[in-house]
Motif scaffolding. Structure first.
Motif, PDB file in Angstrom:
ATOM      1  N   UNK A  60      -0.348   0.685   9.363  1.00 15.35           N
ATOM      2  CA  UNK A  60       1.102   0.895   9.344  1.00 15.35           C
ATOM      3  C   UNK A  60       1.400   2.356   9.065  1.00 15.35           C
ATOM      4  N   UNK A  61       2.400   2.867   9.762  1.00 14.85           N
ATOM      5  CA  UNK A  61       2.942   4.190   9.499  1.00 14.85           C
ATOM      6  C   UNK A  61       4.271   3.974   8.785  1.00 14.85           C
ATOM      7  N   UNK A  62       4.296   4.195   7.491  1.00 17.14           N
ATOM      8  CA  UNK A  62       5.495   3.905   6.703  1.00 17.14           C
ATOM      9  C   UNK A  62       6.644   4.847   7.025  1.00 17.14           C
ATOM     10  N   UNK A  63       6.378   5.974   7.634  1.00 19.16           N
ATOM     11  CA  UNK A  63       7.430   6.961   7.882  1.00 19.16           C
ATOM     12  C   UNK A  63       8.176   6.699   9.178  1.00 19.16           C
ATOM     13  N   UNK A  95       9.706  -1.171  13.375  1.00 18.45           N
ATOM     14  CA  UNK A  95      10.365  -1.883  12.289  1.00 18.45           C
ATOM     15  C   UNK A  95      11.687  -1.210  11.966  1.00 18.45           C
ATOM     16  N   UNK A  96      12.758  -1.985  11.845  1.00 16.49           N
ATOM     17  CA  UNK A  96      14.057  -1.423  11.498  1.00 16.49           C
ATOM     18  C   UNK A  96      14.856  -2.438  10.687  1.00 16.49           C
ATOM     19  N   UNK A  97      15.946  -1.959  10.093  1.00 13.15           N
ATOM     20  CA  UNK A  97      16.889  -2.860   9.446  1.00 13.15           C
ATOM     21  C   UNK A  97      16.598  -3.195   8.009  1.00 13.15           C
ATOM     22  N   UNK A  98      15.592  -2.598   7.415  1.00 12.42           N
ATOM     23  CA  UNK A  98      15.323  -2.935   6.022  1.00 12.42           C
ATOM     24  C   UNK A  98      14.287  -2.022   5.423  1.00 12.42           C
ATOM     25  N   UNK A  99      14.167  -2.096   4.123  1.00 12.71           N
ATOM     26  CA  UNK A  99      13.151  -1.335   3.411  1.00 12.71           C
ATOM     27  C   UNK A  99      11.897  -2.185   3.328  1.00 12.71           C
ATOM     28  N   UNK A 100      10.813  -1.661   3.865  1.00 17.96           N
ATOM     29  CA  UNK A 100       9.629  -2.496   4.003  1.00 17.96           C
ATOM     30  C   UNK A 100       8.549  -2.191   2.981  1.00 17.96           C
ATOM     31  N   UNK A 101       8.824  -1.305   2.052  1.00 17.12           N
ATOM     32  CA  UNK A 101       7.782  -0.886   1.138  1.00 17.12           C
ATOM     33  C   UNK A 101       7.154  -2.019   0.349  1.00 17.12           C
ATOM     34  N   UNK A 102       7.902  -3.079   0.095  1.00 14.85           N
ATOM     35  CA  UNK A 102       7.370  -4.187  -0.684  1.00 14.85           C
ATOM     36  C   UNK A 102       7.117  -5.409   0.190  1.00 14.85           C
ATOM     37  N   UNK A 103       6.878  -5.191   1.465  1.00 19.40           N
ATOM     38  CA  UNK A 103       6.669  -6.293   2.396  1.00 19.40           C
ATOM     39  C   UNK A 103       5.193  -6.463   2.737  1.00 19.40           C
ATOM     40  N   UNK A 104       4.912  -7.599   3.299  1.00 23.35           N
ATOM     41  CA  UNK A 104       3.632  -7.849   3.947  1.00 23.35           C
ATOM     42  C   UNK A 104       3.910  -7.973   5.439  1.00 23.35           C
ATOM     43  N   UNK A 105       3.064  -7.362   6.250  1.00 24.32           N
ATOM     44  CA  UNK A 105       3.215  -7.397   7.702  1.00 24.32           C
ATOM     45  C   UNK A 105       1.989  -8.057   8.310  1.00 24.32           C
ATOM     46  N   UNK A 106       2.190  -8.724   9.417  1.00 19.85           N
ATOM     47  CA  UNK A 106       1.068  -9.429  10.025  1.00 19.85           C
ATOM     48  C   UNK A 106       1.191  -9.464  11.541  1.00 19.85           C
ATOM     49  N   UNK A 107       0.074  -9.714  12.179  1.00 22.84           N
ATOM     50  CA  UNK A 107       0.016 -10.004  13.609  1.00 22.84           C
ATOM     51  C   UNK A 107      -0.478 -11.435  13.784  1.00 22.84           C
ATOM     52  N   UNK A 108       0.189 -12.149  14.653  1.00 21.82           N
ATOM     53  CA  UNK A 108      -0.223 -13.477  15.078  1.00 21.82           C
ATOM     54  C   UNK A 108      -0.351 -13.458  16.596  1.00 21.82           C
TER      55      UNK A 108
END
Length: 124
Positions: A72-75, A24-37
Motif C-alpha cells: 500500500x502507498x499511504x500517500x 482508495x478515497x472517501x475516508x482515512x485509512x490509516x487504521x484500516x485493514x485492506x485485502x484482495x479477494x
C-alpha cells in the motif's frame, strides 16, 4: 464512506507478471485493514491477501504465497497486488476490500467496503 476502484487487470500468459491497483478515497485509512479477494467462474469469492495498515502485517492464501505481494502507498493512497509467475488457476475477477480496524480476518463477510472488480485472465 470509503470508495475503492480497481484497475490493472488484463490477459496474460502463464508465467507472466501483472500488478493490480486499487485507488482508495472517501475516508482515512490509516487504521484500516485492506485485502484482495478473487472469484473464479462458478466458485465462491476467495481470500488472496491482506495487509494491516497499522503495522504492515500481511497474510496470503497458500495458493499465492511466494508469488503475490500486497502493498500500500499511504500517500496516494493506493493498494497494490503484484502478481508474479501467473498460473491458469489465477484467472478470476479480483476485488479489493477494506474494513475499519486492524483485526485480521480472511472472511469476505467482515469487509464492508468493496471495489467493482477487475478481470484477470491467464492463458497457456
Amino acid at each position: 464512506q470509503v470508495q475503492l476502484v480497481e484497475s490493472g487487470g488484463g490477459l496474460k500468459q502463464a508465467g507472466d507478471s501483472l500488478r493490480l491497483s486499487c485507488a482508495i478515497s472517501g475516508g482515512t485509512i490509516g487504521s484500516h485493514a485492506m485485502a484482495w479477494f478473487r472469484q473464479a467462474p462458478g466458485k465462491e469469492r476467495a481470500f488472496v491477501a491482506l495487509i494491516n495498515l497499522n503495522g504492515g502485517t500481511t497474510r496470503y492464501s497458500d495458493s499465492v504465497k511466494g508469488r503475490f505481494t500486497i502493498a500500500v502507498d499511504n500517500y496516494k493512497p493506493t493498494l497494490y497486488l503484484q502478481m508474479n509467475s501467473l498460473k491458469l488457476e489465477d484467472t478470476a475477477v479480483y476485488y479489493c476490500a477494506a474494513r475499519a480496524g486492524t483485526f485480521i480476518t480472511l472472511a469476505s463477510i467482515d469487509y464492508p467496503y468493496w471495489g467493482q472488480g477487475t478481470q484477470v485472465t491467464v492463458s497457456s
